[in-house]
Design an enzyme around this catalytic site. Structure first.
Site, PDB file in Angstrom:
ATOM      1  N   GLY A  98       0.838  -1.207   0.000  1.00 11.17           N
ATOM      2  CA  GLY A  98       0.000   0.000   0.000  1.00 11.17           C
ATOM      3  C   GLY A  98       0.860   1.240   0.000  1.00 11.17           C
ATOM      4  O   GLY A  98       2.065   1.163  -0.265  1.00 11.17           O
ATOM      5  N   ASN A  99       0.270   2.382   0.258  1.00 10.69           N
ATOM      6  CA  ASN A  99       1.068   3.619   0.390  1.00 10.69           C
ATOM      7  C   ASN A  99       0.423   4.524   1.441  1.00 10.69           C
ATOM      8  O   ASN A  99      -0.625   4.199   1.985  1.00 10.69           O
ATOM      9  CB  ASN A  99       1.220   4.307  -0.972  1.00 10.69           C
ATOM     10  CG  ASN A  99      -0.114   4.724  -1.557  1.00 10.69           C
ATOM     11  OD1 ASN A  99      -0.829   5.534  -0.986  1.00 10.69           O
ATOM     12  ND2 ASN A  99      -0.472   4.125  -2.701  1.00 10.69           N
ATOM     13  N   ARG A 100       1.071   5.649   1.709  1.00  8.98           N
ATOM     14  CA  ARG A 100       0.662   6.486   2.849  1.00  8.98           C
ATOM     15  C   ARG A 100      -0.436   7.504   2.527  1.00  8.98           C
ATOM     16  O   ARG A 100      -0.723   8.378   3.322  1.00  8.98           O
ATOM     17  CB  ARG A 100       1.871   7.238   3.392  1.00  8.98           C
ATOM     18  CG  ARG A 100       2.928   6.349   3.978  1.00  8.98           C
ATOM     19  CD  ARG A 100       4.044   7.202   4.558  1.00  8.98           C
ATOM     20  NE  ARG A 100       5.244   6.416   4.756  1.00  8.98           N
ATOM     21  CZ  ARG A 100       5.431   5.591   5.786  1.00  8.98           C
ATOM     22  NH1 ARG A 100       4.494   5.446   6.693  1.00  8.98           N
ATOM     23  NH2 ARG A 100       6.558   4.919   5.895  1.00  8.98           N
TER      24      ARG A 100
END
Ligand code: CTP
Length: 400
Positions: free
Chosen positions: A207-209
């Site tokens: 995923g990412n932030r």
């Protein structure tokens, strides 16, 4: 739609005035701020005290209060975002049509600067009288909105048209009319936001932030301007504040693309702000990967680029992308405008203080397809969303 709207409710003396207690409750429930003005005869049907408790405001019944202080009707009318007269009796209708002003309600009406809605209520024959019809036409010609009377049993025992519209119907009429007058009424908008999760196995993902804050704020701003908004939202805790925003929840880049494609041909504007994963695991393990070896390698393949795919399908849409960069921001953003067939791009830095992921502020540069740059100050994401939406609305007007 009515949240924080100042509504001045003028009540005149018909039996339907008793329904105003319910009407005020519903308006307050909608988040409106309500002040009531009423004629002497209206007080025969519903008390000022009841309305004062329900509206949480003093109710004004005359030009002067008990201490001989003047109730400034001009200020009251100026305060109002909307003036609503319900019920409007045949007598007050005739006064409004002829500019007569002998009580606080008609004085507020004559001082109106805002949109005025009236809900006529009278007996069958009065409602059908040619004079009443003429007076209603005069009010329409003067820019007022008439909330049609409803049919049913009337106070006289006659059955037919003339009953004041039910409070629920008054509110939905007002909301529909307000919606129509907004700059993006009848426009459809697609926004995507948030990260995507690309599955590794049933319990893990890449995923990412991204928080989704920026895109959700943009969806809200479009909705405030009356657009019908579809928000395709990756895994995020953010929720739009405008309840009319339709949310399609997705998880992976593939789902994000499918959801965006399902609405793209119907929209006028598409703003793609999501931080879509660029790569995903080539194989997704069907059961949990066990901790056997000292090293684990994952083979990744490219995801579909949602924005680029929509850019190829673009016919009439205004297409807007984002560019989140750490360096060469303007140059990379300009390349993305061409590659993805955009009308403009919103460039921001992933490393500049106060900008990018997970913070409440952002600092953007908008670059249009002629490579013209528009720099904006560091602002809250809500204010940045307003800038982006206004830019899109201005461009849409030019396209016509
Ligand atoms: N985008 C997309 N689908 C992807 C990757 C990006 O729709 N698979 C969109 C983003 O929503 C954004 C724009 O493309 O509007 C640019 O995203 P960005 O991450 O800045 O650039 P990339 O195109 O992914 O290129 P790079 O990562 O090499 O900068």
């Amino acid at each position: 739609m009515l949240q924080n709207k100042h509504i001045l409710l003028g009540i005149t003396g018909g039996i339907a005035a008793y329904k105003c207690a319910h009407l005020v409750r519903l308006l307050i429930k909608e988040g409106a701020i309500v002040k009531v003005v009423m004629t002497k005869s209206a007080q025969e049907f519903v008390t000022a005290k009841t309305l004062s408790v329900l509206s949480k405001n003093e109710v004004i019944t005359d030009f002067f209060d008990a201490n001989h202080n003047w109730n400034n009707h001009v200020q009251l009318a100026e305060w109002a975002d909307i003036i609503l007269i319900a019920p409007l009796t045949a007598n007050t209708l005739a006064k409004f049509a002829n500019g007569l002003c002998d009580n606080i309600v008609s004085a507020c009406y004559l001082s109106a600067r805002s949109k005025v809605f009236v809900a006529p209520a009278m007996d069958l024959d009065m409602y059908q009288h040619p004079t009443t019809k003429q007076n209603i036409q005069t009010l329409i010609a003067n820019g007022n909105s008439i909330i049609p009377a409803e049919s049913g049993e009337l106070a006289s025992g006659l059955v037919g048209e003339g009953r004041m519209a039910e409070p629920e119907n008054i509110i939905s009429f007002v909301k529909t009319e307000l919606q129509k007058s907004l700059p993006l009424a009848n426009k459809k908008v697609l926004v995507n936001a948030g990260p995507t999760y690309e599955a590794i196995d049933p319990v893990r993902f890449i995923g990412n932030r991204s928080s989704g804050k920026m895109g959700v704020a943009i969806a809200d701003e479009f909705a405030k301007l009356g657009a019908e908004v579809t928000l395709v939202l990756g895994p995020s805790h953010q929720k739009p504040k405008q309840h009319q925003v339709k949310v399609l929840a997705v998880e992976s880049a593939q789902e994000m693309l499918a959801a965006c494609e399902s609405v793209f041909q119907q929209v006028d504007i598409a703003v793609l702000s999501a931080a879509v994963a660029d790569y995903k695991p080539k194989e997704v393990a069907t059961s949990k990967i066990k901790k056997k070896d000292a090293m684990l390698s994952l083979e990744l393949i490219k995801t579909d680029d949602v924005l680029e795919t929509l850019g190829k399908q673009k016919t009439h849409q205004l297409l807007v992308g984002f560019a989140l960069e750490t360096d060469n921001i303007i140059e990379y953003a300009q390349e993305k405008i061409k590659k993805k067939n955009l009308d403009f791009i919103v460039a921001n830095s992933a490393i500049e203080q106060g900008a990018g992921f997970a913070v409440d502020t952002n600092k953007i540069t908008i670059i249009d397809k002629h490579n013209k740059l528009y720099n904006f100050e560091l602002k809250s994401k809500q204010a940045v969303a307003q800038d982006i939406v206004n830019f899109a609305v201005d461009l849409l007007k030019l396209k016509k």
